[in-house]
Enzyme design. Structure first.
Site, PDB file in Angstrom:
ATOM      1  N   GLY A  14       0.783  -1.234   0.000  1.00 46.42           N
ATOM      2  CA  GLY A  14       0.000   0.000   0.000  1.00 46.42           C
ATOM      3  C   GLY A  14       0.810   1.276   0.000  1.00 46.42           C
ATOM      4  O   GLY A  14       0.331   2.327   0.426  1.00 46.42           O
ATOM      5  N   LYS A  37       8.037   9.223  -7.997  1.00 47.93           N
ATOM      6  CA  LYS A  37       8.222   7.773  -8.012  1.00 47.93           C
ATOM      7  C   LYS A  37       9.659   7.479  -8.404  1.00 47.93           C
ATOM      8  O   LYS A  37      10.142   7.959  -9.436  1.00 47.93           O
ATOM      9  CB  LYS A  37       7.248   7.125  -8.998  1.00 47.93           C
ATOM     10  CG  LYS A  37       7.334   5.607  -9.084  1.00 47.93           C
ATOM     11  CD  LYS A  37       6.777   4.934  -7.853  1.00 47.93           C
ATOM     12  CE  LYS A  37       6.826   3.396  -8.016  1.00 47.93           C
ATOM     13  NZ  LYS A  37       6.301   2.700  -6.829  1.00 47.93           N
ATOM     14  N   ASP A  57       1.524   4.950 -10.632  1.00 45.17           N
ATOM     15  CA  ASP A  57       1.485   5.396  -9.242  1.00 45.17           C
ATOM     16  C   ASP A  57       1.371   6.915  -9.133  1.00 45.17           C
ATOM     17  O   ASP A  57       0.708   7.427  -8.229  1.00 45.17           O
ATOM     18  CB  ASP A  57       2.718   4.908  -8.487  1.00 45.17           C
ATOM     19  CG  ASP A  57       2.700   3.405  -8.258  1.00 45.17           C
ATOM     20  OD1 ASP A  57       1.681   2.767  -8.590  1.00 45.17           O
ATOM     21  OD2 ASP A  57       3.699   2.864  -7.765  1.00 45.17           O
TER      22      ASP A  57
END
Length: 239
Positions: A14, A37, A57
């Site tokens: 998560g 990221k 993401d």
């Protein structure tokens, strides 16, 4: 402190939701924050031109933050290296016949620091995932000296994985800034309620003894809704 590195005890723990919701909570405190990221693998290909899309993401971060993609997302500053194969970065890069220059990631972070007060840098997988054949994720974070936010959960094995991660962080002389307990696995088959509750108690007590300055945060869903409706409550002195 202008960069926090967000890692997890394992893959699929998560990190992405934790990063996006952490950014949302900081925004609510008036902090000018952006997410980045480190490397994204498993990126889809644009069927129109054959190029790789923006990192999944990063897209999720912006959705959770309630904002559109930013110019720094569109020009890939927030994720310079994206690969199609969903694997460890060193393997995904090799399969794409590409080399990863870690300095490009460092320069991207510095560019973001010039425009934002805080950069939340999300890793790929756990702390010891290889970025290249010669560089582990934690090697790079140690070079930069970033404080670490570690995401965990109550699924079976989490205590062991969490303590191993904390030991790895300590061995490099790095700071455990926070531990986020993510309730994402609460309803999963691998999570037993008694084990999860015991995990929370054990980890909180362990942090209090060994990492008293680290924040204990909880990523909690609102009732049984999707994680898009989850929240992380932050102390006022978080940053």
């Amino acid at each position: 402190m202008s960069v926090l590195f967000i890692s997890g005890i394992d893959t699929d723990i998560g990190k992405t939701y934790a990063t996006g919701l952490l950014a949302k909570a900081l925004m609510q405190q008036g902090v000018n924050v952006i997410t980045q990221k480190l490397v994204q693998t498993g990126v889809s290909v644009n069927p129109n031109d054959g190029t790789l899309n923006i990192a999944d993401d990063i897209v999720t971060h912006r959705q959770l933050m309630g904002m559109p993609l930013q110019p720094c997302d569109i020009d890939f500053t927030t994720c310079p290296y994206r690969y199609e194969k969903p694997a460890s970065p060193h393997l995904s890069a090799a399969l794409a016949n590409q080399s990863l220059n870690i300095e490009a990631i460092t320069e991207a972070t510095k560019a973001l620091q010039a425009d934002y007060d805080v950069v939340l840098l999300e890793g790929a997988g756990g702390l010891l995932v290889p970025i290249t054949t010669e560089l582990l994720t934690l090697d790079y974070i140690a070079e930069q000296g970033y404080p670490i936010v570690l995401v965990t959960s109550g699924r079976l094995g989490s205590i062991n994985h969490t303590l191993l991660s904390l030991e790895a962080i300590k061995s490099r002389g790095l700071t455990v800034h926070s531990v986020i307990y993510n309730h994402i696995h609460d309803a999963a088959e691998q999570t037993d309620t008694e084990i999860a509750n015991s995990t929370i108690d054990f980890l909180q007590a362990y942090l209090a003894r060994h990492y008293p300055k680290a924040h204990w945060l909880v990523l909690a869903k609102q009732s049984n809704e999707h994680l898009d409706n989850a929240d992380i409550a932050l102390p006022t002195a978080f940053i």
